[in-house]
Design a protein around this motif. Sequence first.
Motif, PDB file in Angstrom:
ATOM      1  N   UNK A 171       0.825  -1.206   0.000  1.00 15.50           N
ATOM      2  CA  UNK A 171       0.000   0.000   0.000  1.00 15.50           C
ATOM      3  C   UNK A 171       0.862   1.260   0.000  1.00 15.50           C
ATOM      4  N   UNK A 172       2.039   1.181   0.595  1.00 14.25           N
ATOM      5  CA  UNK A 172       2.894   2.350   0.758  1.00 14.25           C
ATOM      6  C   UNK A 172       4.012   2.453  -0.275  1.00 14.25           C
ATOM      7  N   UNK A 173       4.099   1.490  -1.180  1.00 11.52           N
ATOM      8  CA  UNK A 173       5.208   1.460  -2.142  1.00 11.52           C
ATOM      9  C   UNK A 173       4.744   1.892  -3.525  1.00 11.52           C
ATOM     10  N   UNK A 174       5.211   3.037  -3.946  1.00 15.25           N
ATOM     11  CA  UNK A 174       4.858   3.555  -5.273  1.00 15.25           C
ATOM     12  C   UNK A 174       5.336   2.583  -6.346  1.00 15.25           C
ATOM     13  N   UNK A 226      -0.470  -2.802  -5.276  1.00 16.42           N
ATOM     14  CA  UNK A 226      -1.364  -2.477  -4.166  1.00 16.42           C
ATOM     15  C   UNK A 226      -1.277  -1.009  -3.739  1.00 16.42           C
ATOM     16  N   UNK A 227      -0.454  -0.230  -4.408  1.00 18.47           N
ATOM     17  CA  UNK A 227      -0.195   1.142  -3.981  1.00 18.47           C
ATOM     18  C   UNK A 227      -1.483   1.960  -3.890  1.00 18.47           C
ATOM     19  N   UNK A 228      -1.785   2.410  -2.666  1.00 17.18           N
ATOM     20  CA  UNK A 228      -2.937   3.276  -2.375  1.00 17.18           C
ATOM     21  C   UNK A 228      -4.273   2.688  -2.836  1.00 17.18           C
ATOM     22  N   UNK A 229      -4.386   1.362  -2.922  1.00 15.67           N
ATOM     23  CA  UNK A 229      -5.647   0.752  -3.327  1.00 15.67           C
ATOM     24  C   UNK A 229      -6.563   0.602  -2.124  1.00 15.67           C
ATOM     25  N   UNK A 289       8.639   5.398   6.474  1.00 19.79           N
ATOM     26  CA  UNK A 289       8.095   5.805   5.174  1.00 19.79           C
ATOM     27  C   UNK A 289       8.526   7.233   4.846  1.00 19.79           C
ATOM     28  N   UNK A 290       8.893   7.520   3.596  1.00 19.86           N
ATOM     29  CA  UNK A 290       9.277   8.889   3.231  1.00 19.86           C
ATOM     30  C   UNK A 290       8.088   9.836   3.285  1.00 19.86           C
ATOM     31  N   UNK A 330       0.552   6.132   5.229  1.00 21.38           N
ATOM     32  CA  UNK A 330       0.712   5.563   6.568  1.00 21.38           C
ATOM     33  C   UNK A 330      -0.352   6.112   7.504  1.00 21.38           C
ATOM     34  N   UNK A 331      -0.644   7.410   7.386  1.00 18.79           N
ATOM     35  CA  UNK A 331      -1.702   7.996   8.217  1.00 18.79           C
ATOM     36  C   UNK A 331      -3.049   7.392   7.878  1.00 18.79           C
TER      37      UNK A 331
END
Length: 437
Positions: free
Chosen positions: A216-219, A223-226, A259-260, A267-268
């Motif tokens: 979710x957090x890996x560009x 799964x990024x931001x799904x 996380x950057x 993450x929030x």
Amino acid sequence: MTETLADIEALSLKCRSEQSKEYIAEALHCYKASAYRAAIVTTWIALVFDLIDKIRELSLSGDANAKALETKYESYIAQIEQGNLQGIKAALEFEREILETCRDQLQFFDPQQFIDLQRLREDRHRCAHPSFQQVGVPYTPSAEHARLHLRNVIVHVLSQPPVQGKAALAELKTMVASSYFPSDSARALLQLRSSSLNAPLEPLVRGFVDTLVFGFLTNGDVLFYKQQVLAALNAALSMHPAIVEQRLEKQLNKAIRDVPDATFSGAACLASRIDNAWALLDQASREKIRAFVENGPQGEVLAGLKTLAAIAELNDVVRARILELDLDDLANAIEPLGVGELARGRALQLLQEVGSWDRANAVFSKAVLPLFDHLDRQDIERIVRMPTEHGSDLPGANGYRLFLNKVRGSQLIPDVELDQLLRDHGAGYLLPQDEDA
């Protein structure tokens, strides 16, 4: 043991493949004939054949470990067909170690299941090898003993799909990444219950959580931001709460720490939209999220305000951030992002500050009217008093007229009281009888 023979026969119907049913059928026939030594030996044979079939199936799906095992096994068979005795020796060794191989390289079994199957192997040796016993005293297993092995093999292996290791994780990731996986937790739960996550080993659950959180957090990850990831994590949490909570506690805190900034909003999002996630965070993680709400980029913070506000410890900073929004940002937060009641104070503040009809119309259309269902009598009285108490340029604005029409239709204030309030604060001309005149 509580299963009867009928129970075992019914259980055998859960074997996932027709081959598995055939493998175990002979063992059941032996059991019915009271040939318990034969039943145990045949049960072991059924187990080995089924494990080899699972290795082949995983190999076809692309699992590297399974492919290497299949290649090794096929080479032994080829040697045997050529009359090479070394092939026979290697194949026997492959069978002797098949439980350890499937446990360590493919993660088919948990520790307790391995012990159960290991006991079957030991009993198979005692039944099949007379040289293991004292002369004239063959091993004589009981009916209950044979039935236990039958039950364990069906439950632990024959009824299970070959997806307990990396292949299972890849399959689950593909499932969640699909555009057709639901973003609703209840519906996601139905999907996961029909997958390998329904009866998994603990490492699979932990790996699933890791895959979802960091995917979710890996560009660039599928799964990024799904949104489906959030539904899947909440569903997994309801299925295996102890394992998932423990893993989330570790990985969420790690993600928030590492996380950057460019993807910190993700993450929030995880912290605010996974059930009970806030309780799993350490103080450093909580403070970092609080700082994000206070100082993070406007667009990223706005997207998470609704769920972040539901966390009691963040409600004050969320409201403070909303009070800093300009009209357009506030409008975006109200309509697309559903901030609702949280925006009420800022909307009234902006209305109080208007100095022209155009500005009044803009505030009414973009903020006040969209929030009308969240207004109470005190809010309406405050708006009507604004022209005299704060010099707000509301009288004459078309938006003000539209607002008052909605007030009359809502009956939040009786018409007689509203009329008097309008007379007292410079808007008597908007009374129905004055308009008609």
